[in-house]
Design an enzyme around this catalytic site. Structure first.
Site, PDB file in Angstrom:
ATOM      1  N   ASP A  84      76.684 -22.653 -72.913  1.00  0.00           N
ATOM      2  CA  ASP A  84      77.983 -22.599 -72.621  1.00  0.00           C
ATOM      3  C   ASP A  84      79.003 -23.846 -72.674  1.00  0.00           C
ATOM      4  O   ASP A  84      79.582 -24.296 -71.790  1.00  0.00           O
ATOM      5  CB  ASP A  84      77.707 -22.172 -71.126  1.00  0.00           C
ATOM      6  CG  ASP A  84      79.159 -21.692 -70.312  1.00  0.00           C
ATOM      7  OD1 ASP A  84      80.009 -21.151 -71.236  1.00  0.00           O
ATOM      8  OD2 ASP A  84      79.292 -21.717 -69.276  1.00  0.00           O
ATOM      9  N   LEU A 120      84.307 -23.957 -79.197  1.00  0.00           N
ATOM     10  CA  LEU A 120      84.321 -24.970 -80.280  1.00  0.00           C
ATOM     11  C   LEU A 120      85.980 -25.484 -80.129  1.00  0.00           C
ATOM     12  O   LEU A 120      86.435 -26.416 -80.896  1.00  0.00           O
ATOM     13  CB  LEU A 120      84.188 -24.551 -81.674  1.00  0.00           C
ATOM     14  CG  LEU A 120      82.910 -23.759 -82.056  1.00  0.00           C
ATOM     15  CD1 LEU A 120      82.645 -23.439 -83.237  1.00  0.00           C
ATOM     16  CD2 LEU A 120      81.762 -24.858 -81.405  1.00  0.00           C
TER      17      LEU A 120
END
Lengths: 341, 428
Positions: free
Chosen positions: B307, B65
């Site tokens: 991923d 993130l």
């Protein structure tokens, strides 16, 4: 499944716009380069005359890694064609100050460059640059990583053709570091496109590609067997760092197993020629007796390199000019039609 | 709010449900599924789901993130928005943040930012070693207590076998799940592309399959010796599938996942040096891709992950080998998983299980299921829409996706998190 690179180096007419790799080119592309190069060499004196073909064109030699030989031959070729030449050793300049590769490129474009001759340590760097230049700018690959060195390969096949008349039906052996050599990758492609009968590579597995079948080559780890009956022997430079990275035990052992000696050369055809893209390591990959022997054509390769590079650059600019002419003519025709209506 | 979604095809692999019926939600939780409303239930809002599907919010075991970090690549707020647009409501984020998530403070920062964003569950994964250096163990139990659902080394696998063995033994004694990516750095040798046909032709520095399998062999032996619960992330080779299958057969406490892009792309996709295809582990051969698909079908591979690695555009505007590896992939996880159904690799139930209850079970949570009492995290999906991934329409701050221009069938119409709509496609 994509089996070949989308060929960004060809224009809409299928002619050379950039010169990045030999992969994906056709027989006629290569023979055109060879024929034009031939036309630059005076048949009586063997000299290359100065021409004004590229008068007014600005060529920038962007060398992101050091080179003396390639840079010099490109520069001579460019000057023989009367281009304005700027050499930039980028390794020590802008990118070291944090400027990105594309920033550098676009600044140079703004300085009205018509062609970039690029050498870079990363495979694919010339493709990357070609994808991002303005439409009127051309890119010639002067060696990228372990990928390609197409002008070197073209001068090699030019030299072979000079001595053997044609590439077709020849057996060619390449000895040495195939895995890490951009020159060899391009040589293999050039020889394949020109339909050499057999391409052999000779070396230990540590210096050969993991998938030699992808290159259409025959692998030999015994040098005598590999040289048996070949028409051309190409010797490749062995880099010192191969020893440091444990790919080889020592230069001495390499020479004992794979060094090109007079005795080993005797396995090739009696009229076989010996080539080397240089610079040579005497006593490491080649014996002086062979390097300087009567079968060696090593120094000729250097001279032909100038003619071949002149040919590549002049063909690219000629193609560009032809395309512009055609577009201009098409536009004129369209205007004529509209006026007559 | 009491919500009823009626007459919709409800799919929940955990409960083996696939039927057209109604879903009832109250106070942010699932109240029940069925034609009959639970006793006393009166809906404030009714959604007609005719022709649509409803399934649990996806659980992604690995998505970056980019926060804490430089904020150029993304933030928890921006990336969770991207996640829910792709139907993901639970995100496990690896510890390779800046600074590294090797302390309670960083774990809590991530949790706080996620609470502020309030878009999806963000479950931090802590670092096994300090600063992911591979040398000194982090405070592993403290990270677990702070809320890390597992510990990992992200893309910096521990090279020292003794350190790894100690980390495993310590994790085993504290019942900590380790998420491991097996990679031998020496065999990787700074490579950038799979050692195969394409790298041989293009001269890209090669990463052999053994860079993964040699390390995986070591890791499995150490799992056997220590008894740690290990989840192997991002396996990419045919041999790895065989080795995990063998380990499972012998009763080792192991699970594994694969990145969605590895199931659709191969080494041939790097043929024109496009850095958008530069990933770690590298895109492998056709045989590897086929084996990964079979591994999924046979249940050897438990989960599919995104991923997700959002990158600044400049990180990709470089020659292949100099570019940063990674794909911005939250928005394509579901689409690429469902494409496996279209291609007859998995049936719909299996495909959804790989991105819902299976990953949730690996981390020991009830997420990824529509069981009564669970947080009401679900997606409403239109199976008939066709859409094309366009770079300019990507919600993630990173638009580094090689799937631009790919056409997908079926699209998320709305995503609900804790009973609230957090994403609506074409809101009226």
């Amino acid at each position: 499944m994509r089996l070949s690179t989308p060929n960004i180096q060809l224009n809409e007419k299928g002619k050379l716009r950039h010169f990045l790799t030999l992969e994906g080119l056709k027989h006629h592309h290569l023979t055109e380069i060879l024929d034009v190069a031939e036309s630059f060499i005076d048949p009586l004196t063997g000299e290359i005359n100065k021409l004004d073909t590229l008068h007014g064109k600005a060529i920038m030699n962007l060398f992101f890694e050091p080179s003396t030989r390639t840079l010099t031959t490109f520069e001579i070729a460019e000057k023989r064609l009367s281009a304005d030449v700027v050499n930039l050793n980028i390794e020590t300049s802008s990118t070291k100050k944090g400027e990105t590769l594309l920033d550098t490129l676009w600044n140079l474009e703004a300085m009205l460059a018509d062609m970039f001759v690029v050498r870079h340590s990363e495979s694919g760097a010339a493709h990357f640059i070609a994808k991002h230049v303005a439409p009127h700018v051309h890119v010639v690959n002067a060696g990228d990583g372990q990928h390609a060195h197409p002008t070197q390969a073209m001068l090699d096949v030019f030299t072979i053709r000079k001595h053997k008349g044609d590439i077709f039906d020849l057996k060619v052996a390449i000895i040495g570091d195939v895995q890490h050599s951009r020159v060899v990758r391009s040589q293999i492609q050039a020889l394949s496109i020109l339909e050499a009968r057999e391409i052999r590579v000779i070396g230990p597995k540590t210096l050969l590609p993991s998938h030699p079948e992808a290159l259409g080559i025959h692998v030999y780890d015994n040098v005598e067997e590999g040289l048996e009956g070949v028409d051309v022997v190409i010797n490749v430079r062995l880099q010192n760092e191969r020893m440091k990275s444990a790919l080889l035990p020592s230069e001495k052992e390499f020479f004992n197993l794979y060094g090109l000696t007079k005795e080993r050369l005797a396995y090739a055809k009696p009229d076989a020629i010996v080539m080397h893209p240089g610079p040579i390591n005497r006593g490491v990959e080649i014996d002086s007796e062979v390097a300087d022997g009567e079968q060696s054509v090593i120094l000729e390769q250097v001279t032909y390199g100038i003619a071949v590079r002149m040919a590549v650059m002049s063909i690219i600019f000629r193609n560009s000019q032809e395309l512009q002419e055609e577009k201009r003519q098409a536009l004129l025709d369209l205007n004529m039609m509209e006026t007559s209506e | 709010m009491r919500l009823m979604v009626e007459n919709i095809r409800i799919l929940d692999p955990q409960q083996d449900i696939d039927q057209v019926t109604n879903l009832y939600v109250a106070r942010g939780r699932i109240l029940g599924i069925g034609k009959e409303a639970p006793e006393g239930f009166e809906a404030d809002r009714i959604i007609n789901g005719t022709g649509k599907w409803l399934f649990p919010g996806l659980v992604d075991l690995q998505a970056r993130l980019a926060e804490p970090g430089s904020h150029y690549e993304g933030t928890i707020a921006s990336e969770t928005k991207a996640a829910v647009s792709g139907g993901i409501t639970t995100i496990c984020c690896p510890p390779d943040t800046m600074p590294v998530n090797d302390s309670q403070a960083v774990t809590e920062l991530i949790q706080r930012r996620a609470r502020q964003a309030a878009t999806a569950f963000v479950l931090p994964i802590g670092a096994i070693t300090k600063e992911l250096g591979g040398q000194y163990l982090s405070n592993m139990a403290a990270l677990k207590n702070a809320g890390c659902i597992a510990l990992s080394q992200a893309n910096s696998p521990i090279q020292n076998s003794l350190t790894l063995k100690n980390a495993m033994a310590y994790a085993a004694s504290n019942d900590i799940l380790l998420m491991l990516r097996s990679e031998n750095k020496n065999l990787k040798n700074n490579g950038v592309a799979h050692s195969g046909v394409v790298s041989s032709r293009l001269g890209l520095t090669e990463i052999p399959a053994s860079a993964e399998t040699a390390a995986l062999a070591r890791d499995l032996i150490l799992v056997e010796e220590t008894g740690v619960r290990a989840h192997f992330s991002l396996i990419s080779t045919a041999r790895s599938v065989e080795m995990i299958a063998d380990a499972k057969k012998h009763g080792l406490p192991v699970t594994c996942d694969v990145a969605a892009h590895q199931l659709h792309l191969t080494e041939y996709d790097v043929m024109d040096f496009d850095s958008l295809f530069h990933v770690t582990p590298p895109l492998r051969s056709h045989d590897d891709k086929a084996a990964l698909r079979i591994g999924l079908k046979m249940g050897v591979i438990d989960a599919i992950v995104s991923d997700h690695t959002p990158l600044d555009r400049d990180d990709k505007l470089l020659p292949f080998g100099e570019s940063a590896p990674g794909i911005s992939s939250l928005e394509t996880l579901l689409a690429l998983t469902l494409k496996l159904v279209e291609e007859d690799v998995l049936d719909l139930n299996q495909a959804l299980a790989k991105v819902t209850n299976h990953p949730a079970n690996i981390i020991g949570l009830h997420h990824g299921s529509l069981e009564t009492g669970n947080s009401a995290d679900f997606c409403i999906f239109d199976p008939e829409t066709h859409w094309t991934l366009e770079r300019k329409e990507m919600i993630s701050k990173g638009d580094n996706s090689p799937f631009q221009g790919w056409e997908f069938r079926g699209q998320i119409e709305a995503t609900y998190f804790q009973g609230r709509p957090v994403y609506q496609n074409n809101p009226v």
